[in-house]
Every structure is written in structure tokens, then in C-alpha cells.
Design a protein around this motif. Sequence first.
Motif, mmCIF file in Angstrom:
data_model
loop_
_atom_site.group_PDB
_atom_site.id
_atom_site.type_symbol
_atom_site.label_atom_id
_atom_site.label_comp_id
_atom_site.label_asym_id
_atom_site.label_seq_id
_atom_site.Cartn_x
_atom_site.Cartn_y
_atom_site.Cartn_z
ATOM 1 N N ALA A 16 -14.960 -8.308 -4.228
ATOM 2 C CA ALA A 16 -13.652 -7.836 -4.688
ATOM 3 C C ALA A 16 -13.111 -8.746 -5.780
ATOM 4 O O ALA A 16 -13.238 -9.967 -5.699
ATOM 5 C CB ALA A 16 -12.682 -7.785 -3.519
ATOM 6 N N VAL A 17 -12.503 -8.125 -6.803
ATOM 7 C CA VAL A 17 -11.887 -8.888 -7.894
ATOM 8 C C VAL A 17 -10.467 -8.401 -8.162
ATOM 9 O O VAL A 17 -9.766 -8.972 -8.987
ATOM 10 C CB VAL A 17 -12.710 -8.812 -9.196
ATOM 11 N N ALA A 18 -10.039 -7.339 -7.474
ATOM 12 C CA ALA A 18 -8.714 -6.761 -7.706
ATOM 13 C C ALA A 18 -8.124 -6.307 -6.375
ATOM 14 O O ALA A 18 -8.840 -6.095 -5.401
ATOM 15 C CB ALA A 18 -8.809 -5.576 -8.663
ATOM 16 N N THR A 19 -6.804 -6.159 -6.355
ATOM 17 C CA THR A 19 -6.110 -5.673 -5.162
ATOM 18 C C THR A 19 -5.312 -4.425 -5.532
ATOM 19 O O THR A 19 -4.601 -4.413 -6.538
ATOM 20 C CB THR A 19 -5.172 -6.750 -4.596
ATOM 21 N N LEU A 20 -5.465 -3.390 -4.712
ATOM 22 C CA LEU A 20 -4.732 -2.142 -4.881
ATOM 23 C C LEU A 20 -3.618 -2.087 -3.849
ATOM 24 O O LEU A 20 -3.851 -2.300 -2.665
ATOM 25 C CB LEU A 20 -5.672 -0.948 -4.676
ATOM 26 N N THR A 21 -2.411 -1.816 -4.328
ATOM 27 C CA THR A 21 -1.250 -1.677 -3.447
ATOM 28 C C THR A 21 -0.522 -0.401 -3.838
ATOM 29 O O THR A 21 -0.372 -0.108 -5.025
ATOM 30 C CB THR A 21 -0.294 -2.878 -3.609
ATOM 31 N N THR A 28 3.570 5.243 -6.952
ATOM 32 C CA THR A 28 2.835 4.386 -7.883
ATOM 33 C C THR A 28 1.726 3.639 -7.157
ATOM 34 O O THR A 28 1.928 3.135 -6.057
ATOM 35 C CB THR A 28 3.786 3.359 -8.542
ATOM 36 N N ALA A 29 0.562 3.570 -7.788
ATOM 37 C CA ALA A 29 -0.546 2.741 -7.314
ATOM 38 C C ALA A 29 -0.657 1.563 -8.269
ATOM 39 O O ALA A 29 -0.744 1.755 -9.487
ATOM 40 C CB ALA A 29 -1.838 3.529 -7.289
ATOM 41 N N VAL A 30 -0.637 0.360 -7.745
ATOM 42 C CA VAL A 30 -0.676 -0.850 -8.573
ATOM 43 C C VAL A 30 -2.009 -1.555 -8.343
ATOM 44 O O VAL A 30 -2.357 -1.889 -7.211
ATOM 45 C CB VAL A 30 0.493 -1.798 -8.220
ATOM 46 N N HIS A 41 -1.866 -3.761 4.251
ATOM 47 C CA HIS A 41 -1.509 -2.519 3.569
ATOM 48 C C HIS A 41 -1.930 -2.517 2.109
ATOM 49 O O HIS A 41 -1.359 -1.801 1.288
ATOM 50 C CB HIS A 41 -0.006 -2.256 3.696
ATOM 51 N N SER A 42 -2.928 -3.319 1.783
ATOM 52 C CA SER A 42 -3.475 -3.333 0.431
ATOM 53 C C SER A 42 -4.997 -3.271 0.554
ATOM 54 O O SER A 42 -5.554 -3.471 1.626
ATOM 55 C CB SER A 42 -3.026 -4.580 -0.327
ATOM 56 N N TYR A 43 -5.642 -2.989 -0.553
ATOM 57 C CA TYR A 43 -7.084 -2.785 -0.542
ATOM 58 C C TYR A 43 -7.729 -3.652 -1.620
ATOM 59 O O TYR A 43 -7.260 -3.690 -2.749
ATOM 60 C CB TYR A 43 -7.414 -1.310 -0.803
ATOM 61 N N ASP A 44 -8.808 -4.309 -1.258
ATOM 62 C CA ASP A 44 -9.563 -5.113 -2.205
ATOM 63 C C ASP A 44 -10.564 -4.201 -2.907
ATOM 64 O O ASP A 44 -11.227 -3.388 -2.262
ATOM 65 C CB ASP A 44 -10.302 -6.244 -1.494
ATOM 66 N N LEU A 45 -10.682 -4.331 -4.225
ATOM 67 C CA LEU A 45 -11.592 -3.483 -4.993
ATOM 68 C C LEU A 45 -12.484 -4.327 -5.890
ATOM 69 O O LEU A 45 -12.065 -5.360 -6.409
ATOM 70 C CB LEU A 45 -10.798 -2.509 -5.877
ATOM 71 N N CYS A 46 -13.717 -3.844 -6.096
ATOM 72 C CA CYS A 46 -14.602 -4.473 -7.070
ATOM 73 C C CYS A 46 -14.149 -4.038 -8.464
ATOM 74 O O CYS A 46 -13.274 -3.174 -8.610
ATOM 75 C CB CYS A 46 -16.052 -4.060 -6.814
ATOM 76 N N GLU A 47 -14.732 -4.622 -9.487
ATOM 77 C CA GLU A 47 -14.300 -4.311 -10.843
ATOM 78 C C GLU A 47 -14.505 -2.833 -11.179
ATOM 79 O O GLU A 47 -13.636 -2.191 -11.770
ATOM 80 C CB GLU A 47 -15.047 -5.191 -11.852
ATOM 81 N N GLU A 48 -15.647 -2.278 -10.798
ATOM 82 C CA GLU A 48 -15.928 -0.873 -11.105
ATOM 83 C C GLU A 48 -14.875 0.058 -10.501
ATOM 84 O O GLU A 48 -14.339 0.928 -11.174
ATOM 85 C CB GLU A 48 -17.319 -0.495 -10.578
ATOM 86 N N HIS A 49 -14.563 -0.133 -9.228
ATOM 87 C CA HIS A 49 -13.592 0.735 -8.574
ATOM 88 C C HIS A 49 -12.161 0.466 -9.058
ATOM 89 O O HIS A 49 -11.341 1.378 -9.101
ATOM 90 C CB HIS A 49 -13.699 0.606 -7.051
ATOM 91 N N ALA A 50 -11.869 -0.762 -9.428
ATOM 92 C CA ALA A 50 -10.531 -1.076 -9.948
ATOM 93 C C ALA A 50 -10.295 -0.389 -11.291
ATOM 94 O O ALA A 50 -9.197 0.093 -11.567
ATOM 95 C CB ALA A 50 -10.362 -2.583 -10.094
ATOM 96 N N LEU A 51 -11.331 -0.319 -12.124
ATOM 97 C CA LEU A 51 -11.183 0.293 -13.436
ATOM 98 C C LEU A 51 -11.208 1.817 -13.380
ATOM 99 O O LEU A 51 -10.614 2.480 -14.227
ATOM 100 C CB LEU A 51 -12.281 -0.217 -14.383
#
Length: 123
Positions: A16-21, A28-30, A41-51
Amino acid sequence: MRSVRRCSRTGCANPAVATLTYAYADSTAVVGPLATYSEPHSYDLCEEHALRLTAPRGWEVVRYQGEFAAPEPTVDDLTALAEAVREAGRADRPLEVRDLQRDLQTGNIRRGHLRVLPDPNED
């Protein structure tokens, strides 16, 4: 040393390199840099899924504009663990008599918070 957090997406084992909240009140999705701690209540995402993240119709995606970088490993966690083990194993640390008696009766040998259990195959 901190274990590597993995992407929350099913079937993805990338780091994971990003956090989705989600900000439900604002629809809004941040997506931002990886949070220091994993929040329920947040999700860790890899770079591919974050982008590639998309939001439901009517929602807005606010995405961090910089590069997502993997967190640098630190020794803070390892140092804290080593200090806790040292503290628990101090020889001058008082041992409860009640615990010592119970351990002698059951055959458990204790040293601080660590135990040595007798081999169940030995008689």
C-alpha cells in the motif's frame, strides 16, 4: 520493523502507498498518501488502484497530486519491541509468589512474560 501494509483490494498483494477515505456527508472519496496507522474506516491502496479509483455517479474523487511513495522503513517499532522485552526480562523485576507457586505446580518455567513449557511427549 514495521510489517508492510498491503492493498485492501481483494486479490491484490501489492504494498500500500495510499489511503482511501470516504466523506459520506460530502459524497466524496479522498485518496491521499498512506496514513501513518491503518484506520478501520479507511482503505489502504497500492499505486495502481489509487490512480485508477473511480467513485459512484454523483460522487467526487479528490486525489493527491504528488507521487505515491512507499513509506521508508523505520527502526522505531523494532526498538520499542526490544525495550519491552528487556524490561519484561529484568532480573530485579518482582515475581508474584502466587504466580511462582502455580508455575512450579504446573511445570511451567517463567522468565518475565515468556514461558518455557515442558515437552508433552516427555514423561
